[in-house]
Scaffold this motif. Structure first.
Motif, PDB file in Angstrom:
ATOM      1  N   THR A   5       0.592  -1.103  -0.441  1.00 12.40           N
ATOM      2  CA  THR A   5       0.327  -0.630  -0.091  1.00 12.40           C
ATOM      3  C   THR A   5       1.037   1.323   0.033  1.00 12.40           C
ATOM      4  N   ALA A  13      -3.984  -4.559  13.294  1.00 14.68           N
ATOM      5  CA  ALA A  13      -4.956  -5.643  12.866  1.00 14.68           C
ATOM      6  C   ALA A  13      -5.422  -5.909  12.976  1.00 14.68           C
ATOM      7  N   PRO A  19     -10.177   1.206   9.482  1.00 13.57           N
ATOM      8  CA  PRO A  19      -8.605   1.799   9.514  1.00 13.57           C
ATOM      9  C   PRO A  19      -8.773   3.169   8.885  1.00 13.57           C
ATOM     10  N   ARG A  24      -6.461   0.013   3.600  1.00 12.06           N
ATOM     11  CA  ARG A  24      -8.118  -0.597   3.731  1.00 12.06           C
ATOM     12  C   ARG A  24      -8.287  -2.056   2.859  1.00 12.06           C
ATOM     13  N   ARG A  27      -5.148  -4.551   3.797  1.00 12.68           N
ATOM     14  CA  ARG A  27      -4.724  -4.550   5.542  1.00 12.68           C
ATOM     15  C   ARG A  27      -4.925  -6.021   5.811  1.00 12.68           C
ATOM     16  N   GLN A  39     -10.391  -9.726  13.169  1.00 17.14           N
ATOM     17  CA  GLN A  39     -10.393  -8.634  12.073  1.00 17.14           C
ATOM     18  C   GLN A  39     -11.427  -7.615  12.310  1.00 17.14           C
TER      19      GLN A  39
END
Length: 435
Positions: A5, A13, A19, A24, A27, A39
């Motif tokens: 990213t 995480a 986020p 995004r 992740r 998560q």
């Protein structure tokens, strides 16, 4: 497959909060259901209209290439009865790996999006389609679907289908035709799949990245989604970056990011570039000299004759002959014709032969004149968009590599290496694979 990213963000995480910044989609590293729930939290459930309104407010557009408003599709299918939803993971674009990465790295995020879309349109059937030659993707999806079925998470049963590895197999009418026990070939529209699709029912065909974005919007809201990108093009997207960069791979970037910044995120360009291919094999070449100020967004790219398409960005080193590479891809696109209409079958074959002649230096100025005429005659006349995409690719190549064409006409070439940079599947893989 590298996955990176442009902005690492600042969330952990294990958090289920929204986020901040990026990543995004990238992740997500949770392939097991329990890890995914830890998560992201459990599958959110809301009234169908509420979800569609939120997707609309988010301004989400399809990530499969057409960039069509997602909420418009959802509403059209929801207006029908006994709907079908299809997660389209048929990544026929040879230069793209983003969908395969997402399906192996975050299958439950995609399946969450599929479940939410199914609830929004009151679907009776859900299907995940991907290329059957990708065993890693098929295995990851099969495990994820089995886990979810054991917990009773999804509102309708999900069926996994392997699709032939053809360029056009992921075109939505071709995919619907295949799912109806036909061939993976485009059909005439209208009616479009949202009107009459699988088994004659209203069908939502949505790219897997789009569905993953829906899963995030349902959890974090439209306002959160719009914290990246621009007012007219909000959010982030996945891009497959390859060619003359130090670290090829899949990168997540916000819309309005400079193309040069994306290349820098991929390790930069160790050698000078002649051009960048944006949007894949239905996309367009942009001369390296015109990249300054060009951003990842259709509005910015339109100024240089390009579009985001399927999120492919290929950096062409000046040491590699872009004309030869363009000719190779044009031949591939001609061979990938569904064989259903003259402008595509005969027109693209003639264009590919002329591009071969340019690349081999077996041409004169009349050849480029013929290419200009033929591409004008082909555009807009096919049963599907295949010839249009091929014509866009060729026209941009003729413009960007005009100097190279002149060199080849004199029996010379500016390239210093014979590398075949752009991936072109062999005919052995493609032949006999329509069904």
């Amino acid at each position: 497959m590298t996955a990176t990213t442009l902005d690492p963000g600042d969330t952990n995480a294990g958090e289920t909060t929204a986020p901040v910044g990026l990543p995004r989609l990238l992740r997500d590293t949770a392939t097991a259901l329990d890890d995914h729930i830890a998560q992201h939290g459990p599958l959110p459930r809301s009234a169908a209209g509420v979800l569609i309104d939120e997707v609309d407010a988010a301004g989400l557009r399809g990530r499969g290439g057409a960039s069509f408003p997602t909420a418009t599709k959802l509403r059209a299918v929801a207006a029908g009865r006994r709907a079908v939803v299809v997660a389209n993971g048929c990544e026929g674009e040879p230069a793209s790996t983003k969908d395969a990465l997402l399906l192996t790295r975050a299958p439950h995020l995609v399946l969450d999006g599929l479940a939410l879309a199914a609830m929004a349109v009151r679907a009776r059937q859900a299907i995940v389609a991907t290329e059957r030659v990708r065993g890693d993707v098929m295995d990851a999806l099969a495990r994820a679907i089995s886990e979810r079925a054991a917990r009773g998470i999804d509102p309708v049963p999900v069926r996994l289908v392997g699709v032939p590895p053809r360029y056009l197999a992921g075109e939505e009418s071709a995919l619907v035709h295949f799912l109806d026990n036909g061939e993976a070939k485009p059909t005439n529209v209208p009616p479009r799949p949202f009107e009459r699709g699988v088994h004659g029912r209203p069908t939502l065909v949505q790219n897997v990245e789009t569905l993953a974005q829906i899963a995030l919007i349902a959890r974090h809201g439209a306002e959160w989604f719009r914290t990246l990108g621009t007012e007219s093009e909000p959010g982030s997207a996945l891009f497959t970056v390859s060619g003359g960069v130090a670290t090829p791979g899949v990168y997540e970037a916000a819309f309005n990011t400079r193309v040069t910044a994306l290349l820098d995120a991929a390790g930069g360009t160790p050698a000078p570039l002649s051009a960048v291919l944006v949007g894949g094999y239905f996309g367009a070449w942009v001369a390296a000299s015109r990249l300054d100020g060009v951003r990842l967004g259709n509005e910015s790219l339109r100024d240089v004759g390009a579009a985001l398409g399927c999120g492919v960005v290929v950096a062409m080193p000046a040491s590699v002959c872009g004309l030869r590479e363009a000719a190779r891809v044009t031949r591939y696109l001609a061979e990938e014709s569904a064989g259903q209409c003259g402008p595509c079958v005969h027109g693209l074959a003639a264009v590919a032969a002329a591009m071969d002649a340019l690349a081999r230096g077996r041409h004169d100025r009349h050849t480029t004149h013929l290419l200009g005429r033929w591409t004008g005659q082909i555009a807009g006349r096919g049963a599907c968009r295949h010839p249009d995409g091929a014509v866009r690719f060729v026209r941009s190549a003729l413009e960007v590599f005009a100097d190279e064409i002149a060199w080849h006409e004199q029996g010379r070439c500016s390239a210093t290496e014979t590398t075949r940079l752009l991936p072109v599947p062999s005919s052995a893989v493609r032949d006999g694979q329509w069904r």
